[in-house]
Design an enzyme around this catalytic site. Structure first.
Site, PDB file in Angstrom:
ATOM      1  N   THR A 117       0.796  -1.157  -0.174  1.00  0.00           N
ATOM      2  CA  THR A 117       0.068   0.145   0.404  1.00  0.00           C
ATOM      3  C   THR A 117       0.689   1.262  -0.218  1.00  0.00           C
ATOM      4  O   THR A 117       2.208   1.105   0.373  1.00  0.00           O
ATOM      5  CB  THR A 117      -0.756  -0.032   0.984  1.00  0.00           C
ATOM      6  OG1 THR A 117      -0.907   2.152   1.334  1.00  0.00           O
ATOM      7  CG2 THR A 117       0.212  -0.430   2.707  1.00  0.00           C
ATOM      8  N   TYR A 141      -1.615  -0.511   9.724  1.00  0.00           N
ATOM      9  CA  TYR A 141      -1.685  -1.061   8.968  1.00  0.00           C
ATOM     10  C   TYR A 141      -0.666  -0.630   7.625  1.00  0.00           C
ATOM     11  O   TYR A 141      -0.530  -1.409   8.030  1.00  0.00           O
ATOM     12  CB  TYR A 141      -3.477  -0.439   8.356  1.00  0.00           C
ATOM     13  CG  TYR A 141      -3.049  -0.326   6.590  1.00  0.00           C
ATOM     14  CD1 TYR A 141      -3.817  -1.864   6.721  1.00  0.00           C
ATOM     15  CD2 TYR A 141      -2.970   0.325   6.100  1.00  0.00           C
ATOM     16  CE1 TYR A 141      -4.032  -2.420   5.367  1.00  0.00           C
ATOM     17  CE2 TYR A 141      -3.183   0.078   4.470  1.00  0.00           C
ATOM     18  CZ  TYR A 141      -3.823  -1.582   4.058  1.00  0.00           C
ATOM     19  OH  TYR A 141      -4.015  -1.688   2.419  1.00  0.00           O
TER      20      TYR A 141
HETATM   21  N1  LIG Z   1      -8.917  -1.131  -1.560  1.00  0.00           N
HETATM   22  C1  LIG Z   1      -7.503  -0.635  -1.493  1.00  0.00           C
HETATM   23  O1  LIG Z   1      -7.793   1.114  -2.037  1.00  0.00           O
HETATM   24  C2  LIG Z   1      -5.824  -0.900  -1.364  1.00  0.00           C
HETATM   25  C3  LIG Z   1      -5.167  -0.748  -1.043  1.00  0.00           C
HETATM   26  C4  LIG Z   1      -3.650  -0.916  -1.134  1.00  0.00           C
HETATM   27  C5  LIG Z   1      -3.730  -2.203   0.073  1.00  0.00           C
HETATM   28  N2  LIG Z   1      -4.778  -2.698  -0.293  1.00  0.00           N
HETATM   29  C6  LIG Z   1      -4.376  -3.972  -0.218  1.00  0.00           C
HETATM   30  O2  LIG Z   1      -5.366  -5.198  -1.095  1.00  0.00           O
HETATM   31  C7  LIG Z   1      -5.953  -6.304  -0.697  1.00  0.00           C
HETATM   32  C8  LIG Z   1      -6.753  -6.466  -0.960  1.00  0.00           C
HETATM   33  O3  LIG Z   1      -8.201  -5.223  -0.054  1.00  0.00           O
HETATM   34  P1  LIG Z   1      -9.474  -6.021  -0.780  1.00  0.00           P
HETATM   35  O4  LIG Z   1      -9.411  -4.268  -0.488  1.00  0.00           O
HETATM   36  O5  LIG Z   1      -9.577  -6.067  -1.829  1.00  0.00           O
HETATM   37  O6  LIG Z   1      -9.995  -5.523   0.741  1.00  0.00           O
HETATM   38  P2  LIG Z   1     -11.183  -6.799   1.101  1.00  0.00           P
HETATM   39  O7  LIG Z   1     -10.902  -6.647   2.490  1.00  0.00           O
HETATM   40  O8  LIG Z   1     -12.444  -6.521  -0.314  1.00  0.00           O
HETATM   41  O9  LIG Z   1     -10.951  -8.518   0.766  1.00  0.00           O
HETATM   42  C9  LIG Z   1      -9.682  -8.584   1.443  1.00  0.00           C
HETATM   43  C10 LIG Z   1     -10.361 -10.061   1.493  1.00  0.00           C
HETATM   44  O10 LIG Z   1      -9.457 -11.058   1.774  1.00  0.00           O
HETATM   45  C11 LIG Z   1     -10.216 -12.138   2.947  1.00  0.00           C
HETATM   46  N3  LIG Z   1      -9.243 -12.558   4.103  1.00  0.00           N
HETATM   47  C12 LIG Z   1      -9.007 -11.747   5.105  1.00  0.00           C
HETATM   48  N4  LIG Z   1      -7.831 -12.080   5.710  1.00  0.00           N
HETATM   49  C13 LIG Z   1      -8.154 -13.421   5.755  1.00  0.00           C
HETATM   50  C14 LIG Z   1      -7.089 -14.465   5.932  1.00  0.00           C
HETATM   51  N5  LIG Z   1      -6.310 -14.637   6.929  1.00  0.00           N
HETATM   52  N6  LIG Z   1      -7.513 -15.794   5.480  1.00  0.00           N
HETATM   53  C15 LIG Z   1      -7.686 -15.210   4.270  1.00  0.00           C
HETATM   54  N7  LIG Z   1      -8.678 -14.748   3.745  1.00  0.00           N
HETATM   55  C16 LIG Z   1      -8.739 -13.365   4.299  1.00  0.00           C
HETATM   56  C17 LIG Z   1     -11.406 -11.761   3.655  1.00  0.00           C
HETATM   57  O11 LIG Z   1     -12.018 -12.793   4.067  1.00  0.00           O
HETATM   58  C18 LIG Z   1     -11.785 -10.915   1.568  1.00  0.00           C
HETATM   59  O12 LIG Z   1     -12.490 -11.383   0.998  1.00  0.00           O
HETATM   60  C19 LIG Z   1      -5.386  -6.259   1.034  1.00  0.00           C
HETATM   61  O13 LIG Z   1      -4.124  -6.561   1.233  1.00  0.00           O
HETATM   62  C20 LIG Z   1      -5.282  -4.863   1.325  1.00  0.00           C
HETATM   63  O14 LIG Z   1      -4.571  -3.965   2.163  1.00  0.00           O
HETATM   64  C21 LIG Z   1      -6.429  -2.330  -0.803  1.00  0.00           C
HETATM   65  O1  LIG Z   2     -16.714   9.164   2.390  1.00  0.00           O
HETATM   66  C1  LIG Z   2     -15.195  10.178   2.725  1.00  0.00           C
HETATM   67  C2  LIG Z   2     -14.030   9.041   3.080  1.00  0.00           C
HETATM   68  C3  LIG Z   2     -13.047   9.672   2.211  1.00  0.00           C
HETATM   69  N1  LIG Z   2     -12.709  10.634   2.049  1.00  0.00           N
HETATM   70  C4  LIG Z   2     -11.563  11.333   1.528  1.00  0.00           C
HETATM   71  O2  LIG Z   2     -11.063  10.831   0.759  1.00  0.00           O
HETATM   72  C5  LIG Z   2     -10.125  10.862   0.238  1.00  0.00           C
HETATM   73  C6  LIG Z   2      -9.631   9.371   0.345  1.00  0.00           C
HETATM   74  O3  LIG Z   2     -10.202   8.390   1.107  1.00  0.00           O
HETATM   75  P1  LIG Z   2     -10.365   6.970   0.694  1.00  0.00           P
HETATM   76  O4  LIG Z   2     -10.672   5.988   2.003  1.00  0.00           O
HETATM   77  O5  LIG Z   2     -11.024   6.662  -0.326  1.00  0.00           O
HETATM   78  O6  LIG Z   2      -8.697   6.484   0.497  1.00  0.00           O
HETATM   79  P2  LIG Z   2      -7.435   6.480   1.233  1.00  0.00           P
HETATM   80  O7  LIG Z   2      -6.701   7.869   0.643  1.00  0.00           O
HETATM   81  O8  LIG Z   2      -7.392   7.302   3.502  1.00  0.00           O
HETATM   82  O9  LIG Z   2      -7.007   5.352   1.876  1.00  0.00           O
HETATM   83  C7  LIG Z   2      -6.566   4.886   0.505  1.00  0.00           C
HETATM   84  O10 LIG Z   2      -5.292   4.340  -0.070  1.00  0.00           O
HETATM   85  C8  LIG Z   2      -4.134   4.519   0.319  1.00  0.00           C
HETATM   86  C9  LIG Z   2      -2.764   4.926  -0.115  1.00  0.00           C
HETATM   87  O11 LIG Z   2      -3.476   6.416  -0.646  1.00  0.00           O
HETATM   88  C10 LIG Z   2      -3.823   2.707   0.641  1.00  0.00           C
HETATM   89  O12 LIG Z   2      -4.103   2.443   0.403  1.00  0.00           O
HETATM   90  C11 LIG Z   2      -4.679   2.426   1.688  1.00  0.00           C
HETATM   91  O13 LIG Z   2      -5.304   1.043   1.817  1.00  0.00           O
HETATM   92  C12 LIG Z   2      -6.184   3.088   1.643  1.00  0.00           C
HETATM   93  O14 LIG Z   2      -7.518   2.362   1.866  1.00  0.00           O
HETATM   94  C13 LIG Z   2      -9.757  11.205   1.398  1.00  0.00           C
HETATM   95  O15 LIG Z   2      -9.146  12.447   2.157  1.00  0.00           O
HETATM   96  C14 LIG Z   2     -10.896  11.194   2.802  1.00  0.00           C
HETATM   97  O16 LIG Z   2     -11.151  12.123   3.469  1.00  0.00           O
HETATM   98  C15 LIG Z   2     -14.130  11.753   2.696  1.00  0.00           C
HETATM   99  O17 LIG Z   2     -13.987  12.744   2.236  1.00  0.00           O
HETATM  100  N2  LIG Z   2     -14.970  11.259   2.509  1.00  0.00           N
END
Ligand SMILES: NC(=O)c1ccc[n+]([C@@H]2O[C@H](COP(=O)([O-])OP(=O)(O)OC[C@H]3O[C@@H](n4cnc5c(N)ncnc54)[C@H](O)[C@@H]3O)[C@@H](O)[C@H]2O)c1
Ligand SMILES: O=c1ccn([C@@H]2O[C@H](COP(=O)(O)OP(=O)(O)O[C@H]3O[C@H](CO)[C@H](O)[C@H](O)[C@H]3O)[C@@H](O)[C@H]2O)c(=O)[nH]1
Length: 332
Positions: A117, A141
């Protein structure tokens, strides 16, 4: 020659599973369904319900399915929750990843791709953010992910396993064909929440602060379409299979949009003028996070197809509408 996709019942993992299947790969998904949904696992993939930290289970499924590479998406993902329950995050993201890496090494898995991330950078001194900027996470995190990156770096030196850690910026949108999307039970991401407000799942949206040092006072983020991100994983796998050296790579487009710009785009594309309220700053939100995104293009030959905010929003909205017919209720 199967790819193990942990967390493949979740948002990004289900898109990666689709991209792998589209590329002609075999896939087995391992997910404990703590957040994901069984129906989100693509039909062409095998599914095992269980924990990625269950060493014996992983060894068995690697042998049963002839797994040669792992894409590790499983984890806990909510930054503010990690501040309240840090030890849960270190357990699920770091301890379980250690067990998975151990099982991978012991089973002779040669290639490992890890979901990291932009949160590992904390509050960087400047943007765009390059991969060699210091890792100084400001949340449990981010630290839990940074620790896994370091474990993989050390393990890849000691063992015959190369890895790529992809540092995602702000992931959004949904599969253009409508086969997958974001279905989190605890949505916190801006485009997801705005899409819920536009489709009537939520009554309104709150802007977390408009006194940042940015042109319109709201935070700027680099939003990347989930299908482009999924494709980067397929390319990362090919890179590792071709003997590419282990590396970390930012995944973003190298440009940003403010919260207000995103809200305008969602209103414009949906045609719905949903209520927006101003709220306090959310702790730990840096003003601007934009990826320095050359490395992923140069090393993987990645060419994004969806670098367009309106397209990202359109796909997110289409998915949100489709969830209504699936009767999945996941609004707060
Ligand atoms: N969504 C984002 O913007 C974002 C940004 C940066 C990094 N990531 C990383 O990407 C990955 C996927 O994120 P996502 O948005 O798809 O989240 P998500 O919650 O939709 O998917 C995560 C999945 O992992 C499963 N899971 C959690 N713990 C587990 C375990 N111990 N064993 C087996 N399954 C497990 C959950 O049931 C879920 O299906 C995560 O590692 C997250 O940290 C996401
Ligand atoms: O209801 C909302 C939700 C979000 N925001 C704002 O929108 C921006 C984006 O917020 P998100 O929650 O969509 O995403 P983040 O930037 O907080 O975080 C995401 O992006 C990060 C990297 O940029 C990491 O990867 C992290 O895991 C992932 O959740 C932030 O300024 C947040 O304060 C609002 O104003 N209102």
């Amino acid at each position: 020659m199967t790819v193990l996709v942990t967390g493949g019942a979740g948002y990004i993992g289900s898109h990666a599973a689709l991209a792998l299947l589209d590329a002609g790969r075999k896939v087995v998904v391992l997910d404990n369904l703590s957040q994901g949904h069984r129906w989100a696992v693509p039909a062409g993939a095998a599914f095992v319900e269980g924990d990625c930290g269950d060493y014996e289970l992983v060894r068995k499924l690697v042998a049963d399915h002839d797994v040669t590479a792992i894409m590790h998406f499983a984890g806990s993902i909510i930054v503010p929750e990690s501040v309240v329950y840090p030890l849960d995050y270190y357990y699920n993201n770091t301890v379980n990843s250690r067990a998975l890496a151990q099982a991978a090494v012991d089973a002779g898995i040669r290639h490992f791709i890890f979901s990291s991330t932009a949160g590992v950078y904390g509050e960087p001194a400047k943007t765009p953010i390059l991969e060699d900027f210091p890792s100084k996470p400001i949340s449990p995190y981010g630290t839990s992910k940074m620790m896994t990156e370091k474990m993989l770096a050390d393990a890849s030196v000691a063992h015959d396993m190369n890895y790529v850690a992809l540092r995602y910026f702000n992931v959004a949108g949904a599969d253009p064909k409508g086969r997958a999307g974001q279905t989190s039970r605890k949505a916190t991401h801006l485009i997801k929440i705005a899409s819920q407000a536009a489709t009537g799942v939520r009554s309104h949206l709150e802007i977390y602060g408009e006194d940042y040092e940015t042109p319109d006072g709201t935070c700027i983020r680099d939003y990347i379409h989930v299908s482009d991100l999924a494709n980067a994983h397929v390319l990362a796998l090919e890179y590792l299979e071709n003997g590419g050296e282990s590396d970390v790579m930012n995944c973003g487009y190298g440009r940003g949009f403010s919260v207000k710009e995103v809200i305008s785009a969602v209103k414009e594309v949906s045609g719905v003028d949903f209520p927006v309220k101003l709220a306090e700053r959310r702790p730990g939100d840096p003003a601007a996070l934009i990826a320095g995104a050359d490395r992923v293009r140069e090393k993987l030959g990645w060419e994004p197809k969806h670098d367009d905010l309106e397209m990202i929003v359109r796909h997110a909205l289409d998915w949100e509408e489709s969830l209504k017919t699936r009767q999945v209720v996941d609004a707060a």
